[in-house]
Scaffold this active site. Structure first.
Site, mmCIF file in Angstrom:
data_model
loop_
_atom_site.group_PDB
_atom_site.id
_atom_site.type_symbol
_atom_site.label_atom_id
_atom_site.label_comp_id
_atom_site.label_asym_id
_atom_site.label_seq_id
_atom_site.Cartn_x
_atom_site.Cartn_y
_atom_site.Cartn_z
ATOM 1 C CE1 TYR A 24 -3.842 -2.267 0.295
ATOM 2 C CE2 TYR A 24 -2.659 -3.266 2.138
ATOM 3 C CZ TYR A 24 -3.682 -3.295 1.218
ATOM 4 O OH TYR A 24 -4.559 -4.341 1.204
ATOM 5 C CG ASN A 75 -9.913 2.161 -1.738
ATOM 6 O OD1 ASN A 75 -10.385 1.019 -1.629
ATOM 7 N ND2 ASN A 75 -8.619 2.413 -1.609
ATOM 8 C CG ASP A 88 -28.403 -3.245 -3.235
ATOM 9 O OD1 ASP A 88 -28.158 -3.694 -4.372
ATOM 10 O OD2 ASP A 88 -28.894 -3.928 -2.321
ATOM 11 C CG HIS A 101 -9.408 -1.523 -5.360
ATOM 12 N ND1 HIS A 101 -9.975 -1.772 -4.139
ATOM 13 C CD2 HIS A 101 -10.360 -1.768 -6.279
ATOM 14 C CE1 HIS A 101 -11.228 -2.159 -4.320
ATOM 15 N NE2 HIS A 101 -11.485 -2.166 -5.608
ATOM 16 C CB SER A 103 -3.001 -3.144 -3.805
ATOM 17 O OG SER A 103 -4.325 -3.568 -3.473
#
Ligand code: CA2
Length: 147
Positions: A24, A75, A88, A101, A103
């Protein structure tokens, strides 16, 4: 029309930069927030940058974005792989949506590879580290209708 982009971050991302730097990186979420706000200024966006560890709070913020934001960058972190409720809520936002994301989730263990969110978004961006937030804002700039 609103020029606000909601940049939403899911659980554990408040601790970014403190663990698992090989996956990360070392940039903190506060640094990413500052860079996102600065990038937004260049692109003409007001960036509303938020993080929560609570699914219901993320859902409420997505509901609020229906009236308050022209686009959403999300994210969902660990909720990506589990939360039909967030899927939803994402579907209820009509504007452009980018799943993000840090990664490359496709290069990781199988539990991290199948995001439920991807079917509800305009596009998915992953694997570019902290820079992904600025890249997503650039992509958003090409997606929103400006009035
Ligand atoms: O790469 C990403 O941005 C993720 O959404 C991060 C999630 C992970 O479940 C996804 O597969 C990919 C996990 C975030 C965990 O938060 C951390 C906080 C501090 C240090 C390390 C991880």
């Amino acid at each position: 029309m609103s020029n606000t982009v909601l940049v939403l971050n899911g659980p554990n991302l408040n601790l970014l930069g403190q663990r698992e730097p090989a996956i990360y990186g070392t940039t903190t979420l506060a640094q990413i927030r500052d860079r996102s706000i600065a990038k937004g200024e260049v692109l003409g966006f007001q960036v509303d940058f938020r993080q929560s560890n609570f699914e219901g709070e993320l859902i409420n913020w997505l509901h609020d974005a229906r009236d308050a934001a022209c686009g959403v960058i999300f994210n969902p972190a660990g909720y990506s792989f589990t939360s039909v409720a967030l899927l939803d809520a994402l579907k209820l936002f009509d504007g452009p949506k980018i799943e993000l994301h840090i990664s490359n989730i496709h290069a990781r263990e199988s539990i991290y590879q199948h995001s439920l969110m991807s079917r509800a978004v305009t596009g998915v961006l992953c694997g570019f580290g902290a820079a992904g937030y600025e890249l997503a804002l650039e992509a958003m700039s090409g997606l929103v209708k400006r009035g």
